[in-house]
Scaffold this motif. Structure first.
Motif, PDB file in Angstrom:
ATOM      1  N   LEU A  31       0.577  -1.637   0.369  1.00 49.71           N
ATOM      2  CA  LEU A  31      -0.356   0.110   0.258  1.00 49.71           C
ATOM      3  C   LEU A  31       0.646   1.696  -0.326  1.00 49.71           C
ATOM      4  CD1 LEU A  31      -2.761  -0.849   2.440  1.00 49.71           C
ATOM      5  CD2 LEU A  31      -3.129  -1.127  -0.175  1.00 49.71           C
ATOM      6  N   PHE A  32       1.711   1.205   0.741  1.00 49.83           N
ATOM      7  CA  PHE A  32       2.780   1.841   0.568  1.00 49.83           C
ATOM      8  C   PHE A  32       3.311   2.313  -0.937  1.00 49.83           C
ATOM      9  CE2 PHE A  32       7.495   3.405   1.324  1.00 49.83           C
ATOM     10  CZ  PHE A  32       7.000   4.585   1.489  1.00 49.83           C
ATOM     11  N   VAL A  78       0.555   6.996  -8.390  1.00 50.94           N
ATOM     12  CA  VAL A  78      -0.614   6.553  -8.238  1.00 50.94           C
ATOM     13  C   VAL A  78      -0.866   7.856  -9.150  1.00 50.94           C
ATOM     14  CG1 VAL A  78      -1.481   7.236  -6.200  1.00 50.94           C
ATOM     15  CG2 VAL A  78      -3.154   5.460  -7.219  1.00 50.94           C
ATOM     16  N   SER A  79      -0.669   8.794  -8.650  1.00 49.65           N
ATOM     17  CA  SER A  79      -1.206  10.524  -8.484  1.00 49.65           C
ATOM     18  C   SER A  79      -0.973  10.672 -10.553  1.00 49.65           C
ATOM     19  CB  SER A  79      -0.358  11.185  -8.023  1.00 49.65           C
ATOM     20  OG  SER A  79      -1.200  11.403  -6.242  1.00 49.65           O
ATOM     21  N   PHE A 126       7.781  -3.350  -4.520  1.00 54.54           N
ATOM     22  CA  PHE A 126       7.789  -2.769  -5.596  1.00 54.54           C
ATOM     23  C   PHE A 126       6.534  -3.593  -6.730  1.00 54.54           C
ATOM     24  CE2 PHE A 126      12.792  -2.888  -6.053  1.00 54.54           C
ATOM     25  CZ  PHE A 126      12.719  -1.367  -6.343  1.00 54.54           C
ATOM     26  N   ILE A 127       5.880  -4.350  -5.959  1.00 53.62           N
ATOM     27  CA  ILE A 127       4.603  -4.837  -5.967  1.00 53.62           C
ATOM     28  C   ILE A 127       3.386  -3.070  -6.325  1.00 53.62           C
ATOM     29  CG2 ILE A 127       2.624  -6.685  -5.947  1.00 53.62           C
ATOM     30  CD1 ILE A 127       4.758  -8.579  -5.059  1.00 53.62           C
ATOM     31  N   GLY A 128       3.283  -3.356  -5.187  1.00 53.27           N
ATOM     32  CA  GLY A 128       3.120  -1.625  -4.610  1.00 53.27           C
ATOM     33  C   GLY A 128       2.985  -0.843  -6.260  1.00 53.27           C
ATOM     34  N   ASN A 134       3.499  -5.354 -15.096  1.00 53.13           N
ATOM     35  CA  ASN A 134       4.368  -4.566 -13.871  1.00 53.13           C
ATOM     36  C   ASN A 134       4.566  -5.170 -12.594  1.00 53.13           C
ATOM     37  OD1 ASN A 134       5.531  -3.023 -12.558  1.00 53.13           O
ATOM     38  ND2 ASN A 134       5.355  -1.244 -14.002  1.00 53.13           N
ATOM     39  N   PRO A 135       3.166  -5.855 -12.117  1.00 49.99           N
ATOM     40  CA  PRO A 135       3.418  -6.534 -10.624  1.00 49.99           C
ATOM     41  C   PRO A 135       2.960  -7.804 -10.665  1.00 49.99           C
ATOM     42  CG  PRO A 135       1.153  -5.347 -10.950  1.00 49.99           C
ATOM     43  CD  PRO A 135       1.943  -4.819 -12.333  1.00 49.99           C
TER      44      PRO A 135
END
Length: 444
Positions: A11-12, A18-19, A142-144, A321-322
């Motif tokens: 989540l971090f 994301v923006s 990195f997944i996030g 990517n994730p």
């Protein structure tokens, strides 16, 4: 390993980009309602590169005032700023101000600059912050970071951004006998919910990132996951006698001999300077390709094959990517030779994508189903392979110490900047690429 810490790290990581990723996927809905029109992407590219002043300042601070910067405080500031800017965009993105006799979207530009500064600065603050956790949690981060591109794309698909229905319509008259010529016309469907709601969603995701960061700092279960309780995000404390100890202490790495001679003064000295340069060159190259060079021509490479091929390639590339980060949790191959081979393979696939963009609106197999399948598969393989390379480099540099991750973030931004500077004049100034029509692709 703690499942809670994995979740919080993910989540971090979502808050890292994301923006800006959300702003890009919302462009088809924004552009028709602002005076800049489709010049907006060019302006946004310039603003995002100007925002690199943030990571540049952080990198220079680490270089000339080592240990003086409190990264935790910086992260609180930039995540809070990103939350506020995303929230204000929901109210102000359509507002214009007359500048030089013409209406301009000043509020949109200013808030976009702040969002870009937040996301760019995250590259040199979020990664070093993850140094306080075990290496496994860096992969989850990195997944996030990958999900930060996937999540806005999925929400935009639900919103219906860019959905086209091809309808019969009269395009022109035949000059010889004045009979109408009927062609398919692209009819863009209205969105299921407004851009304002989408920006409020982005603001909520930044709040989630802030909450995850708070818990990563203060939750007792997370504190037990620190490999060394004396480490404090690069800020010197009374126990830490010198910065050299913090940078050069050996990491728990099964791939590295326990007692080996230092080959350079970089990090733990596990790599020679030539190898360090090799790693950073690959890092800059991969980020240039995946962050700016190929994304700037994605529509040119895919739209000639149809609107479905374009949306499918964008969505599956975002999933890749994730997925690459998830694979890296179980297969951490740190061989520099393998990393180079994977980079060459991904670059070769990227060259095919670029070739199709150059040939647009008439790329290879343009009227064949196989052509659409190949371009979608090419985007998946391209993002999957090079995302894996980025994760492995991040893990390698994580083992080299705090400063190595700071430089990792700086090189990521440098590669993206060089890619943007290269592609901006080709796409927006000289117009070397021609867009295909999602409903009418006419080729000999």
């Amino acid at each position: 390993m703690s499942l809670l810490t994995h979740l919080l790290a993910c989540l971090f990581g979502i808050g890292s980009w994301v923006s800006i990723n959300g702003l890009w996927v919302e462009l088809p809905l924004i552009v028709p309602q602002i005076p800049e029109g489709w010049y907006l992407p060019s302006y946004l590219s310039v603003l995002i590169q100007m925002a690199n002043i943030g990571p540049l300042s952080i990198t220079l601070m680490h270089r000339f005032r080592p240990g003086a910067l409190n990264e935790t405080a910086v992260i609180y500031v930039i995540v809070g700023l990103g939350t506020l800017a995303s929230f204000l965009l929901g109210f102000l993105w359509k507002e214009t101000v007359v500048v030089a006799g013409a209406p301009r979207s000043v509020a949109l530009f200013v808030l976009t600059f702040f969002l870009a500064a937040v996301d760019c600065t995250s590259s040199v603050t979020f990664l070093p912050f993850m140094m306080r956790f075990k290496p496994q949690y860096l992969t989850t981060y990195f997944i996030g970071e990958g999900v930060s591109g996937l999540l806005p794309a999925l929400v935009a698909l639900t919103q219906g951004v860019g959905v086209v229905h091809c309808m019969n319509g009269t395009q022109s008259l035949n000059t010889s006998n004045s009979t109408p010529v009927y062609e398919l016309l692209a009819n863009y469907q209205p969105a299921n919910f407004s851009a304002e709601v989408f920006f409020f969603f982005l603001s909520a995701m930044m709040l989630v990132c802030l909450a995850a960061f708070l818990l990563l700092n203060y939750h007792p279960a997370v504190a037990r996951e620190h490999p060394n309780g004396r480490y404090t995000n690069g800020v010197k404390n009374k126990v830490q006698k010198s910065r050299k100890w913090a940078e050069q202490r050996p990491m728990m790495d099964p791939y590295r001999p326990a007692n080996q001679n230092r080959r350079s003064s970089f990090g733990t000295g596990s790599y020679s300077w030539m190898q360090v340069i090799y790693i950073f060159v690959i890092l800059a190259w991969v980020n240039a390709l995946t962050n700016t060079v190929l994304p700037s021509v994605q529509s040119y490479s895919c739209l000639p094959y149809g609107n479905n091929a374009y949306h499918l390639s964008a969505t599956l590339a975002a999933v890749s990517n994730p997925l690459a980060c998830f694979i890296a949790m179980f297969a951490q191959i740190r061989s520099l030779v393998f990393m180079g081979a994977l980079t060459v393979m991904g670059s070769g696939v990227g060259a095919y994508i670029m070739s199709m963009a150059v040939l647009s609106p008439c790329p290879l197999l343009v009227n064949e189903a196989s052509g659409a399948a190949i371009i979608v598969l090419a985007w998946v393989v391209f993002i999957l392979s090079l995302s894996y390379v980025k994760v492995i480099i991040g893990l390698i540099l994580r083992d080299e110490g705090h400063s190595a991750l700071v430089w990792c973030g700086a090189v990521v931004q440098l590669g993206s900047l060089l890619g943007a500077v290269t592609m901006f004049p080709l796409v927006s100034v000289y117009g070397y690429f021609s867009s295909g029509d999602p409903c009418n692709t006419k080729c000999p």
